[in-house]
Design an enzyme around this catalytic site. Structure first.
Site, PDB file in Angstrom:
ATOM      1  N   PRO A  12      -3.310   7.559 -47.685  1.00 55.01           N
ATOM      2  CG  PRO A  12      -1.493   6.948 -46.218  1.00 55.01           C
ATOM      3  CD  PRO A  12      -2.709   8.368 -46.871  1.00 55.01           C
ATOM      4  CG  ASN A  13      -2.809   1.879 -46.510  1.00 55.41           C
ATOM      5  OD1 ASN A  13      -1.952   1.582 -47.703  1.00 55.41           O
ATOM      6  ND2 ASN A  13      -1.404   2.270 -46.183  1.00 55.41           N
ATOM      7  NE  ARG A  20      -6.192  -0.522 -44.973  1.00 59.48           N
ATOM      8  CZ  ARG A  20      -6.321   0.937 -44.011  1.00 59.48           C
ATOM      9  NH1 ARG A  20      -6.558   2.292 -44.543  1.00 59.48           N
ATOM     10  NH2 ARG A  20      -5.213   1.400 -42.820  1.00 59.48           N
ATOM     11  CE1 TYR A  25      -9.385   2.367 -40.502  1.00 60.75           C
ATOM     12  CE2 TYR A  25      -8.041   0.223 -41.364  1.00 60.75           C
ATOM     13  CZ  TYR A  25      -8.479   1.337 -40.492  1.00 60.75           C
ATOM     14  OH  TYR A  25      -7.518   2.127 -40.159  1.00 60.75           O
ATOM     15  CG  ASN A  79      -9.431   8.905 -43.075  1.00 59.69           C
ATOM     16  OD1 ASN A  79      -8.180   9.290 -43.247  1.00 59.69           O
ATOM     17  ND2 ASN A  79     -11.006   8.383 -43.844  1.00 59.69           N
ATOM     18  CB  ALA A  82      -0.992   6.371 -41.778  1.00 56.93           C
ATOM     19  CD  GLU A 103      -7.599  14.560 -38.156  1.00 59.29           C
ATOM     20  OE1 GLU A 103      -7.340  15.881 -37.515  1.00 59.29           O
ATOM     21  OE2 GLU A 103      -7.457  13.333 -37.340  1.00 59.29           O
ATOM     22  CG  HIS A 105      -9.893   9.711 -38.596  1.00 58.25           C
ATOM     23  ND1 HIS A 105      -8.664   9.316 -39.977  1.00 58.25           N
ATOM     24  CD2 HIS A 105      -9.234  10.955 -38.270  1.00 58.25           C
ATOM     25  CE1 HIS A 105      -7.715  10.487 -39.173  1.00 58.25           C
ATOM     26  NE2 HIS A 105      -7.890  11.259 -38.213  1.00 58.25           N
ATOM     27  NE  ARG A 112      -7.270   1.682 -35.030  1.00 59.57           N
ATOM     28  CZ  ARG A 112      -7.195   1.209 -36.319  1.00 59.57           C
ATOM     29  NH1 ARG A 112      -8.107   2.541 -37.573  1.00 59.57           N
ATOM     30  NH2 ARG A 112      -6.322   0.689 -36.992  1.00 59.57           N
TER      31      ARG A 112
HETATM   32  C1  DQA Z   1      -7.715   6.295 -40.541  1.00 56.04           C
HETATM   33  C2  DQA Z   1      -7.369   5.712 -39.229  1.00 56.04           C
HETATM   34  C3  DQA Z   1      -5.768   6.037 -39.387  1.00 56.04           C
HETATM   35  O1  DQA Z   1      -5.142   5.904 -38.256  1.00 56.04           O
HETATM   36  C4  DQA Z   1      -5.443   4.336 -40.570  1.00 56.04           C
HETATM   37  O2  DQA Z   1      -4.042   4.834 -40.302  1.00 56.04           O
HETATM   38  C5  DQA Z   1      -6.130   5.005 -41.714  1.00 56.04           C
HETATM   39  C6  DQA Z   1      -7.154   4.882 -41.695  1.00 56.04           C
HETATM   40  C7  DQA Z   1      -9.601   6.419 -40.082  1.00 56.04           C
HETATM   41  O3  DQA Z   1     -10.323   6.499 -41.072  1.00 56.04           O
HETATM   42  O4  DQA Z   1     -10.460   5.461 -38.910  1.00 56.04           O
HETATM   43  O5  DQA Z   1      -6.125   4.803 -42.540  1.00 56.04           O
HETATM   44  O6  DQA Z   1      -7.995   7.498 -40.964  1.00 56.04           O
END
Ligand code: DQA
Length: 152
Positions: A12-13, A20, A25, A79, A82, A103, A105, A112
């Site tokens: 998501p997102n 974004r 990011y 990725n 959240a 995994e 990110h 963070r």
């Molecule tokens: C993320 C880190 C997550 O905490 C966040 O919710 C994201 C992006 C990252 O790529 O840094 O949506 O996965």
């Protein structure tokens, strides 16, 4: 030449990278990834076939992972956004499909510290490793590592 099918899966997102919160990011998008991969892997990049899928829904991601199993995909770079921090359902899916997964990110979730939940991953236990904090390069590094694992 043996070719490995690697699925890049974004949760998501992550469909609007570059727009974004660029301060978190970055300004790059997934379109920048293949060039980075070529830079770090050189001609070895020719031995991976990449597909990319993004979904904002947990079910959409699980459906895509199940399809990857059916299609015989060799590895997943994931990725989960959240959902990383909350989704037992995605962890359950990774636990049974048996595809090596890394995994990923974009941000350094451990730095963070104002948001401690981001330091928790429910999917990490089902992955062979985690790469975080290198922007879009995180994906390319994960493909490189996955490729090494698949070859050896
Ligand atoms: C993320 C880190 C997550 O905490 C966040 O919710 C994201 C992006 C990252 O790529 O840094 O949506 O996965």
């Amino acid at each position: 030449m043996v070719k490995f099918d690697i699925l890049i899966l974004n949760g998501p997102n992550l469909g609007h990278l570059g727009k974004r919160q660029p301060e978190v990011y970055g300004c790059q998008t997934m379109d920048d990834m293949p060039d980075m991969l070529r830079q770090i892997m050189g001609t070895k990049a020719d031995s991976v076939t990449l597909s990319h899928f993004q979904s904002n829904s947990e079910g959409g991601l699980i459906d895509r992972l199940e399809k990857a199993r059916k299609d015989g995909v060799d590895g997943v770079v994931f990725n989960a956004g959240a959902y990383t921090h909350t989704s037992l359902a995605l962890a359950d899916c990774l636990a049974w499909i048996g595809i090596p997964c890394i995994e990923v990110h974009i941000s350094n979730v451990w730095a963070r510290t104002d948001q401690p939940l981001r330091q928790q991953s429910l999917i990490g236990e089902q992955c062979i490793g985690v790469i975080a904090g290198f922007g879009i390069l995180s994906y390319a590094l994960a493909v490189q590592v996955l490729h090494e694992r698949l070859v050896n």
